[in-house]
Design a protein around this motif. Structure first.
Motif, PDB file in Angstrom:
ATOM      1  N   MET A   1     -12.307  -5.845 -19.971  1.00 52.90           N
ATOM      2  CA  MET A   1     -11.434  -5.725 -19.105  1.00 52.90           C
ATOM      3  C   MET A   1     -10.250  -5.461 -19.121  1.00 52.90           C
ATOM      4  SD  MET A   1     -12.584  -7.256 -15.198  1.00 52.90           S
ATOM      5  CE  MET A   1     -11.857  -8.974 -15.923  1.00 52.90           C
ATOM      6  N   THR A   2      -8.960  -4.847 -18.600  1.00 52.65           N
ATOM      7  CA  THR A   2      -7.562  -4.584 -18.442  1.00 52.65           C
ATOM      8  C   THR A   2      -7.492  -5.045 -16.728  1.00 52.65           C
ATOM      9  OG1 THR A   2      -8.303  -2.701 -19.605  1.00 52.65           O
ATOM     10  CG2 THR A   2      -5.931  -3.081 -18.318  1.00 52.65           C
ATOM     11  N   ILE A   3      -7.041  -6.312 -16.565  1.00 50.63           N
ATOM     12  CA  ILE A   3      -5.909  -6.414 -15.574  1.00 50.63           C
ATOM     13  C   ILE A   3      -4.726  -6.736 -15.753  1.00 50.63           C
ATOM     14  CG2 ILE A   3      -8.183  -7.394 -15.213  1.00 50.63           C
ATOM     15  CD1 ILE A   3      -6.744 -10.415 -16.052  1.00 50.63           C
ATOM     16  N   PRO A   4      -3.734  -6.570 -14.896  1.00 51.13           N
ATOM     17  CA  PRO A   4      -2.574  -6.792 -14.794  1.00 51.13           C
ATOM     18  C   PRO A   4      -1.677  -7.464 -14.405  1.00 51.13           C
ATOM     19  CG  PRO A   4      -3.383  -5.983 -12.459  1.00 51.13           C
ATOM     20  CD  PRO A   4      -4.514  -5.927 -13.766  1.00 51.13           C
ATOM     21  N   ARG A   5      -1.016  -7.887 -14.564  1.00 53.37           N
ATOM     22  CA  ARG A   5      -0.281  -9.462 -15.013  1.00 53.37           C
ATOM     23  C   ARG A   5       0.475  -9.988 -13.887  1.00 53.37           C
ATOM     24  NH1 ARG A   5       4.791  -8.615 -19.160  1.00 53.37           N
ATOM     25  NH2 ARG A   5       4.397  -6.396 -17.698  1.00 53.37           N
ATOM     26  N   LYS A   6       0.834  -8.893 -13.230  1.00 49.85           N
ATOM     27  CA  LYS A   6       0.827  -8.788 -11.647  1.00 49.85           C
ATOM     28  C   LYS A   6       0.745  -7.375 -11.067  1.00 49.85           C
ATOM     29  CE  LYS A   6       5.273  -9.380  -8.968  1.00 49.85           C
ATOM     30  NZ  LYS A   6       6.689  -9.698  -9.379  1.00 49.85           N
ATOM     31  N   VAL A   7       0.973  -7.557  -9.702  1.00 50.79           N
ATOM     32  CA  VAL A   7       0.904  -6.429  -8.733  1.00 50.79           C
ATOM     33  C   VAL A   7       1.393  -6.295  -7.851  1.00 50.79           C
ATOM     34  CG1 VAL A   7      -0.391  -4.690  -7.285  1.00 50.79           C
ATOM     35  CG2 VAL A   7      -1.940  -6.271  -9.634  1.00 50.79           C
ATOM     36  N   ALA A   8       2.525  -5.509  -7.667  1.00 53.26           N
ATOM     37  CA  ALA A   8       3.195  -5.258  -6.448  1.00 53.26           C
ATOM     38  C   ALA A   8       2.658  -4.276  -5.425  1.00 53.26           C
ATOM     39  CB  ALA A   8       4.565  -4.903  -7.042  1.00 53.26           C
ATOM     40  N   VAL A   9       2.072  -4.758  -4.246  1.00 56.25           N
ATOM     41  CA  VAL A   9       2.626  -4.020  -2.668  1.00 56.25           C
ATOM     42  C   VAL A   9       3.396  -3.712  -2.221  1.00 56.25           C
ATOM     43  CG1 VAL A   9       0.367  -3.937  -1.281  1.00 56.25           C
ATOM     44  CG2 VAL A   9      -0.242  -4.920  -3.850  1.00 56.25           C
ATOM     45  N   ILE A  10       3.768  -2.876  -2.027  1.00 57.08           N
ATOM     46  CA  ILE A  10       5.054  -2.452  -0.949  1.00 57.08           C
ATOM     47  C   ILE A  10       4.598  -1.705   0.232  1.00 57.08           C
ATOM     48  CG2 ILE A  10       7.100  -1.385  -1.191  1.00 57.08           C
ATOM     49  CD1 ILE A  10       6.684  -3.519  -3.514  1.00 57.08           C
ATOM     50  N   GLY A  11       4.590  -2.313   1.227  1.00 59.04           N
ATOM     51  CA  GLY A  11       3.817  -2.119   2.369  1.00 59.04           C
ATOM     52  C   GLY A  11       3.117  -3.298   3.195  1.00 59.04           C
ATOM     53  N   ALA A  12       3.381  -2.825   3.676  1.00 62.82           N
ATOM     54  CA  ALA A  12       2.366  -4.666   4.424  1.00 62.82           C
ATOM     55  C   ALA A  12       1.818  -4.327   5.789  1.00 62.82           C
ATOM     56  CB  ALA A  12       3.170  -6.045   4.563  1.00 62.82           C
ATOM     57  N   GLY A  13       1.434  -3.224   6.117  1.00 66.11           N
ATOM     58  CA  GLY A  13       0.817  -2.578   6.548  1.00 66.11           C
ATOM     59  C   GLY A  13      -0.680  -2.657   6.851  1.00 66.11           C
ATOM     60  N   ASP A  14      -2.206  -2.376   7.047  1.00 66.03           N
ATOM     61  CA  ASP A  14      -3.532  -2.887   6.599  1.00 66.03           C
ATOM     62  C   ASP A  14      -3.759  -2.216   5.498  1.00 66.03           C
ATOM     63  OD1 ASP A  14      -4.156  -4.271   9.430  1.00 66.03           O
ATOM     64  OD2 ASP A  14      -4.904  -2.415  10.246  1.00 66.03           O
TER      65      ASP A  14
END
Length: 273
Positions: A1-14
């Motif tokens: 299973m591939t998982i990222p070291r970190k996820v960046a979410v840009i935009g904090a709406g719904d």
């Protein structure tokens, strides 16, 4: 299973909050950022609330959720958010120019191996990523709202997206318990939006022509074909209906003893259509 070291979410709406909640519920390190301080303040509360709600719904184990929330970063800048991120998710409003400007600002700071996806619900990927230099890692991952609850995600290539990037996005989504559907090519509105719009157009037409009221129309869809489509989709539903008709026709000559169940099946077949 591939998982990222970190996820960046840009935009904090719904949508952005939903992505962050989903990733945090899997115990993944997540950073979320928005230029609007009020939006960030709201997101800080909403991500935690929506992530913990998944525990109450038996969608995620409490220990993993709490670990994900401990690692949640409310970034103070774009560069802080995307630093060391393997997956960068753009989740701002549906405006091509705004998305282009944001993605162009992200690219210089993104790691060489970072996957960059847009959450657009129907804009052409060639326009969304129109100012990007490295298109091999750019694609659309369109979630339905709320992303942490509805499992379907449309994966749409830009046209120059590499197969490796497409496969990686699919692996990430499956690791999150999503059901990605991969479009062979981009089309305005993608697939889910176009199917929904086609059904809605017919519904509007039936109401305007005085055939049925709005309330009755909604019931006709939600208690009729929507139930079958939720289980099988339109192609499989009608494929099974055709097989049922053939079964009924073959069983009729066999006599009364076997006619009763097939008569019921014939009724189900007519109603399914």
């Amino acid at each position: 299973m591939t998982i990222p070291r970190k996820v960046a979410v840009i935009g904090a709406g719904d949508i952005g909050v939903g992505w962050a909640a989903l990733c945090a519920s899997a115990g993944w390190p997540v950073a979320i950022f928005d230029l609007n301080p009020e939006t960030m303040q709201r997101a800080s509360v909403e991500v935690e609330r929506r992530t913990r709600a998944l525990v109450a719904l038996d969608r995620a184990p409490e220990g993993i959720v709490e670990r994900g929330l401990r690692e949640l970063v409310r970034a103070r800048s774009l560069t802080e958010a995307i630093e060391d991120a393997d997956w960068i998710i753009e989740g701002i409003h549906e405006d091509v120019a705004a998305k282009q400007k944001l993605l162009a600002a992200i690219e210089p700071h993104a790691g060489d191996d970072a996957l960059i996806s847009s959450s657009s619900s129907g804009l052409p990927p060639t326009e969304i990523f129109g100012r990007m230099r490295r298109l091999d890692r750019c694609l659309v991952t369109h979630p339905l709202n709320p992303p942490e609850l509805i499992p379907l995600v449309e994966v749409v290539p830009e046209g120059r997206t590499s197969p490796a990037s497409m496969n990686r996005a699919v692996e990430y989504l499956r690791s999150l318990g999503r059901f990605p559907i991969v479009l062979k090519k981009a089309i305005p509105g993608y697939v889910v939006g176009r199917v929904a719009a086609a059904v809605w157009r017919e519904c509007i037409d039936l109401v305007l022509r005085g055939v049925i009221s709005v309330d009755e129309l909604d019931r006709a869809v939600s208690l009729g074909p929507a139930i079958g489509w939720a289980a099988a989709g339109p192609h499989l539903t009608y494929h099974l209906a055709r097989q049922l008709r053939e079964l009924v026709a073959a069983a009729r000559p066999l006599g009364t003893a076997r006619s009763r169940p097939t008569e019921g099946a014939d009724t189900v077949d007519r109603e399914s259509l």
